[in-house]
Structures are given as structure tokens and as C-alpha cells.
Design a protein around this motif. Structure first.
Motif, PDB file in Angstrom:
ATOM      1  N   LEU A  85      30.111 -10.581  17.557  1.00 55.89           N
ATOM      2  CA  LEU A  85      30.461 -12.193  17.420  1.00 55.89           C
ATOM      3  C   LEU A  85      31.876 -12.189  17.504  1.00 55.89           C
ATOM      4  O   LEU A  85      32.279 -13.354  17.817  1.00 55.89           O
ATOM      5  CB  LEU A  85      29.776 -12.768  16.233  1.00 55.89           C
ATOM      6  CG  LEU A  85      28.465 -13.319  16.244  1.00 55.89           C
ATOM      7  CD1 LEU A  85      27.998 -13.866  15.036  1.00 55.89           C
ATOM      8  CD2 LEU A  85      28.256 -14.393  17.300  1.00 55.89           C
ATOM      9  N   LYS A  86      32.520 -11.028  17.152  1.00 54.82           N
ATOM     10  CA  LYS A  86      34.070 -11.016  17.086  1.00 54.82           C
ATOM     11  C   LYS A  86      34.607 -10.699  18.413  1.00 54.82           C
ATOM     12  O   LYS A  86      35.956 -10.998  18.777  1.00 54.82           O
ATOM     13  CB  LYS A  86      34.463  -9.761  16.221  1.00 54.82           C
ATOM     14  CG  LYS A  86      34.346 -10.095  14.815  1.00 54.82           C
ATOM     15  CD  LYS A  86      34.680  -9.081  13.785  1.00 54.82           C
ATOM     16  CE  LYS A  86      34.436  -9.313  12.303  1.00 54.82           C
ATOM     17  NZ  LYS A  86      34.909  -8.288  11.555  1.00 54.82           N
TER      18      LYS A  86
ATOM     19  N   GLY B 150      33.016 -12.082  21.679  1.00 55.18           N
ATOM     20  CA  GLY B 150      32.890 -13.290  22.490  1.00 55.18           C
ATOM     21  C   GLY B 150      32.283 -13.014  23.917  1.00 55.18           C
ATOM     22  O   GLY B 150      32.287 -11.728  24.382  1.00 55.18           O
ATOM     23  N   PHE B 151      31.942 -13.935  24.578  1.00 57.92           N
ATOM     24  CA  PHE B 151      31.500 -14.053  26.129  1.00 57.92           C
ATOM     25  C   PHE B 151      32.235 -13.182  26.955  1.00 57.92           C
ATOM     26  O   PHE B 151      31.800 -12.267  27.532  1.00 57.92           O
ATOM     27  CB  PHE B 151      31.196 -15.158  26.426  1.00 57.92           C
ATOM     28  CG  PHE B 151      30.588 -15.168  27.955  1.00 57.92           C
ATOM     29  CD1 PHE B 151      29.414 -15.167  28.214  1.00 57.92           C
ATOM     30  CD2 PHE B 151      31.495 -15.166  29.170  1.00 57.92           C
ATOM     31  CE1 PHE B 151      28.792 -14.953  29.476  1.00 57.92           C
ATOM     32  CE2 PHE B 151      31.273 -15.325  30.524  1.00 57.92           C
ATOM     33  CZ  PHE B 151      29.832 -15.224  30.705  1.00 57.92           C
ATOM     34  N   ALA B 152      33.506 -13.195  27.017  1.00 59.73           N
ATOM     35  CA  ALA B 152      34.284 -12.738  28.050  1.00 59.73           C
ATOM     36  C   ALA B 152      34.110 -11.048  28.223  1.00 59.73           C
ATOM     37  O   ALA B 152      34.174 -10.316  29.067  1.00 59.73           O
ATOM     38  CB  ALA B 152      35.698 -12.995  27.873  1.00 59.73           C
ATOM     39  N   LYS B 153      34.105 -10.556  26.817  1.00 56.43           N
ATOM     40  CA  LYS B 153      34.120  -9.181  26.591  1.00 56.43           C
ATOM     41  C   LYS B 153      32.648  -8.555  26.534  1.00 56.43           C
ATOM     42  O   LYS B 153      32.454  -7.337  27.054  1.00 56.43           O
ATOM     43  CB  LYS B 153      34.603  -8.771  25.346  1.00 56.43           C
ATOM     44  CG  LYS B 153      36.202  -9.021  25.410  1.00 56.43           C
ATOM     45  CD  LYS B 153      36.893  -8.690  24.149  1.00 56.43           C
ATOM     46  CE  LYS B 153      38.518  -8.862  24.492  1.00 56.43           C
ATOM     47  NZ  LYS B 153      39.389  -8.943  22.819  1.00 56.43           N
ATOM     48  N   LEU B 154      31.677  -9.511  26.330  1.00 55.58           N
ATOM     49  CA  LEU B 154      30.341  -8.995  26.033  1.00 55.58           C
ATOM     50  C   LEU B 154      29.668  -8.960  27.266  1.00 55.58           C
ATOM     51  O   LEU B 154      28.893  -8.018  27.711  1.00 55.58           O
ATOM     52  CB  LEU B 154      29.641  -9.706  25.032  1.00 55.58           C
ATOM     53  CG  LEU B 154      30.036  -9.443  23.583  1.00 55.58           C
ATOM     54  CD1 LEU B 154      29.334 -10.628  22.563  1.00 55.58           C
ATOM     55  CD2 LEU B 154      29.840  -8.058  23.083  1.00 55.58           C
ATOM     56  N   LYS B 155      29.687  -9.997  27.922  1.00 54.07           N
ATOM     57  CA  LYS B 155      28.915 -10.286  29.325  1.00 54.07           C
ATOM     58  C   LYS B 155      29.953 -10.489  30.423  1.00 54.07           C
ATOM     59  O   LYS B 155      29.602 -10.119  31.718  1.00 54.07           O
ATOM     60  CB  LYS B 155      27.975 -11.266  29.121  1.00 54.07           C
ATOM     61  CG  LYS B 155      27.064 -11.451  30.571  1.00 54.07           C
ATOM     62  CD  LYS B 155      25.899 -12.512  30.411  1.00 54.07           C
ATOM     63  CE  LYS B 155      25.369 -12.573  31.526  1.00 54.07           C
ATOM     64  NZ  LYS B 155      23.965 -13.617  31.448  1.00 54.07           N
ATOM     65  N   GLY B 156      30.910 -10.976  30.393  1.00 56.98           N
ATOM     66  CA  GLY B 156      31.896 -11.567  31.347  1.00 56.98           C
ATOM     67  C   GLY B 156      32.482 -10.419  31.763  1.00 56.98           C
ATOM     68  O   GLY B 156      32.796 -10.215  33.008  1.00 56.98           O
TER      69      GLY B 156
END
Length: 462
Positions: A392-393, A395-401
Motif C-alpha cells: 500500500l505504500k 501505489g499503482f505506478a510502482k506495483l503495476k504501472g
């Protein structure tokens, strides 16, 4: 001539040496199939394995290599491969007929089981896939509300039809993907999930929204988890505003619990879509939810209301083979609580894999919910402690983006060379047949793979 380029990677070289039969099949496949595959998730450079058989938590490729399988039929095989009761049911139905072009008792029993297990299911309509269910659910929501706009969330996947293509695996800015006209894409409002407040405000201030559609796990079965309280906040505001809450349970249905994520969370949507496990590992999907919404398809109800009925044909809707597998699988799932068994094994697996990263000083993360696990391979070089990793720390850009295709490919090939097959997230699904032996083998495979990646300078110690 082979299309597979030479490589200096020992991981890739070892993989190719072990999978020469798959390599030969790829050379044939690429001549008749785009990229030599039939599903984007099966893409792997230089090529993916070709499987000959599967049983329980294991599968074997055409070269005879055995794998602990975490692809799980793209999440469909909660009972494991070739469950004897499911096989017997399908064989029995094969002798009786594969397609009657008529209604049959199995489809009634199948619907009764879905309505028994899924909290929101007052009525159900079967489709041939999750994408079809997604398409129908959006149409139902629009017809029921008389409104056009659909709120979706960046990175959430709901199939490949035009209404949901943008923002799922690309075009996160809301622009159209090739082949989809912008006017269709513009009927979607894409929202972020790091904070639910903007979505709540949007719903409170607009009157043209038919539905809010989302994966209750977060994007891509939990690759980008939702913050605590997110789903409840969506439920509260949609109920207040008369907007259809549409929960995509294609993956979470019957996996997060016997009644899906909605039962696990204690939050009931207006509509949900189901596939994968719902058909017992055979092709099939469903839309389930409130009677008054599903009655948009009902002949008598539509006539009584003097409205146009939504048409819904479909050659393979509730076909007898899928129905036979589904009735057997859902009955077993209900009676033996197989979802909870898989959940317990997956929790043990995540703990064991996390320990490998700690011991090997690899700055990655292991996470996931229910019977899923995900590996965060840290493609952007974040300061990550595997012992305390919190997705959760990031965010989308680093986890999937952020793309990690080449590294993920090496992770997958390294694991396969040690007898473990995972999906490209990277991560995978645990079945009710996985156990201690599979965990032990997976731990060994991950340890050997991260050591090989260190040797190739793909991973730096924390």
C-alpha cells in the motif's frame, strides 16, 4: 530458422535446454498463431512451455518436466487439476450429450448453487466467459438506471471488450486502445484507488453514472491492493446515490471464500460477475445479483413493465458439460470448505517465500490475500525490506504501472528450471490440493532462482 535469439543468460540457456520440445512446438505455433500463443498471459520470451497433462497441484510439459503449478488454469482450478469427481461428472455427461439446444436440469441446479453460495445472487444468468459476463453486467446496469457512465479504477481488469479495454493493462490515462473508438472509451470514468474520497465526491456530484465496477481484491487479483475501508465506502455512496455497485468476482468468486469476496468482506453488491471457478474449470461465466436488475432479461417482467427486454442469446450459455463440472465443483467447494483450505496453504507459502527473501537479502516483497500470492521484484529500485514490505505504500505506478518484463521472464524461467510455474504478475494461485511438499519445492526454487539472478547482476542484495 528459429526466431529465438542467442542469449548470454545462464537462466535462459538452462530453460531452453530443458524445454526443447516446447521450443519446437513454438516454432510450429508461431506460423499459425499470433505470437505462437492463444492468451496474452501465456507470452514468454523466448517461448512458453507446452503442457501435456496435469493432476492435482502439478503439471508436466511435453519434455516430461514436472512443475508445481501456480497458473491454476488462470485461477479456475481451485480444486486442482483433474479432480476425480469433476472428471467423472463430465465423462458421464459426454455420454448423455454435449449440447441439447434446450434447457436442462443441470443448469437449474447450477443456478441454485450460485444463489445459495453468493450473497448478492437473487437471480443468475450464465454466459460462456468472464468477458461476456462483464459485457452483459454493464448493459444491465445501464438499462436499469437509464444512465450511461461507468466508473472503473485504474488497472482493474474486467475482460477485453470495448467498454473496459482502456486503463486495464495499458492506456491508464483514459485514451483508447487500438480498435476501440474514443466515444466508447469516454463512457468510462477512470479513477485512482489510493484514496476513495475523490470517487465518493464524484458520485455525490454527478447524476449520469450507472455503475461503479471494480475488483474487490484490488487491481489484478490484488497486485495493487485496495486501502482499508475502500469497498465499504463505495457501497455506502452507491446505495445513497442509486448507482449500481458492480463487483467483479471472476477471480475472487468462490476463492476468497465459498461466497466470494463479498462474503469474506461482509459487503453485498447489487451485481457481480463470475467465471473461472464458477464453471468447475470448464468454460463458463455468470452475472448474478438483484432480481429487479436481472429481470431486464426476463420476458414476462419486461412485458409487464412495458419496456424493451435486453436480448441475451449465447450458443454455449450453461452448456451441459460446463454445468456438470460446475455442479460437482461447487457442491464440493460448499461441503468441504475448499476455499479456506487453499487460503491456509497460501498463507503458509507467502510466509515461507518471504523468509527466503530475508535470508538471501533480496529487496523484494511477498504479498497477497486469500489463496493468491504476488512477488514484487522491485523494478524501480525502491528501498524495500522484505520483512516489513507493505504494498500500500508503493501505489499503482510502482506495483503495476512499472514494467519488469525481462526480469519477470527470468524469474519465471528460473523457477521453471527448478520445477515451479508461476504467472507473469509475477505470482500465482494456490489450489486446495497444494500442500507441504509443494511449499518446500517452491521455497527451494525461489532460493535457487534469486541466487542465479544475483550471479547475473539482475538483483542486488539489500
Amino acid at each position: 530458422m528459429s526466431s529465438v535469439a542467442p542469449t548470454n543468460s545462464a537462466i535462459v540457456t538452462d530453460y531452453k535446454a530443458r524445454t526443447q520440445g516446447s521450443g519446437a512446438l513454438f516454432e510450429r505455433a508461431r506460423k499459425v498463431l499470433p505470437s505462437g500463443i492463444t492468451h496474452d498471459a501465456r507470452y514468454l520470451d523466448p517461448y512458453s512451455i507446452h503442457v501435456a497433462k496435469a493432476k492435482g497441484p502439478r503439471k508436466w510439459d511435453v519434455d516430461g518436466n514436472e512443475y508445481v503449478d501456480y497458473f491454476g488454469g488462470h485461477g479456475a482450478m481451485l480444486l486442482g487439476h483433474s479432480h476425480p469427481a469433476v472428471i467423472d461428472a463430465v465423462k458421464r455427461q459426454m455420454d448423455l450429450g454435449t449440447h441439447y439446444g434446450s434447457s436442462h436440469e443441470l443448469e437449474v441446479r447450477w443456478a441454485e448453487l450460485v444463489c445459495e453460495l453468493i450473497p448478492s445472487a437473487e437471480k443468475v444468468r450464465f454466459t460462456a466467459s468472464g468477458t461476456e459476463a462483464s459485457h452483459m453486467a454493464i448493459r444491465l446496469a445501464r438499462a436499469y438506471t437509464g444512465k450511461d457512465k461507468i466508473v472503473r479504477f485504474i488497472g482493474h481488469f474486467h475482460g477485453w471488450h470495448d467498454n473496459v479495454a482502456a486503463g486495464a493493462t495499458s492506456n491508464y490515462d483514459g485514451s483508447s486502445v487500438p480498435g476501440v473508438v474514443q466515444s466508447v472509451t469516454d463512457l468510462t470514468i477512470l479513477m485512482p484507488t489510493d484514496d476513495v474520497a475523490p470517487t465518493v465526491k464524484l458520485l455525490e456530484t454527478r447524476d449520469d453514472i450507472a455503475a461503479v465496477m471494480f475488483e474487490p481484491s484490488g487491481a489484478s487479483w490484488g497486485q495493487v491492493p485496495l486501502p482499508p475501508g475502500f469497498v465499504q465506502a463505495i457501497r455506502d455512496v452507491t446505495a445513497k446515490r442509486g448507482v449500481v455497485m458492480l463487483m467483479d468476482e471472476v477471480i475472487t468468486g468462490f476463492r476468497w471464500s465459498s461466497g466470494g469476496a463479498q462474503k469474506a468482506l461482509g459487503i453485498t453488491p447489487d451485481l457481480c460477475i463470475l467465471a473461472k471457478i464458477v464453471a468447475g474449470g470448464l468454460p463458463g461465466g455468470a452475472v448474478a445479483g438483484k432480481r429487479e436488475i436481472l429481470d431486464q432479461i426476463d420476458h414476462a417482467a419486461s412485458a409487464a413493465k412495458k419496456r424493451d427486454k435486453i436480448a441475451h442469446p449465447g450458443t454455449y450459455n450453461a452448456n451441459p458439460l460446463s454445468a456438470a463440472a460446475a455442479v460437482t465443483a461447487l457442491s464440493l467447494l460448499r461441503d468441504e470448505d475448499l476455499a479456506e483450505k487453499a487460503n491456509r496453504t497460501a498463507a503458509e507459502l507467502r510466509t515461507a517465500l518471504r523468509q527466503v527473501l530475508i535470508e538471501e537479502s533480496v529487496p523484494w516483497g511477498i504479498y497477497g490475500e486469500s489463496s493468491a500470492f504476488l512477488i514484487y521484484p522491485n523494478p524501480t529500485g525502491e528501498d524495500v525490506n522484505p520483512a516489513t514490505f507493505d504494498p500500500l505504500k508503493l501505489g499503482f505506478a510502482k506495483l503495476k504501472g512499472a514494467k519488469s518484463g525481462a526480469l519477470t521472464g527470468k524469474i519465471r524461467m528460473g523457477l521453471m528450471s527448478h520445477g515451479v510455474d508461476i504467472m507473469g504478475a509475477p505470482g500465482g494461485f494456490v489450489s486446495a490440493t497444494h500442500g507441504g511438499a509443494e511449499i518446500e519445492k517452491t521455497v527451494h526454487a525461489l532460493r535457487q532462482t534469486v541466487r542465479a539472478l544475483k550471479a547475473e547482476r539482475e538483483v542486488k542484495a539489500a
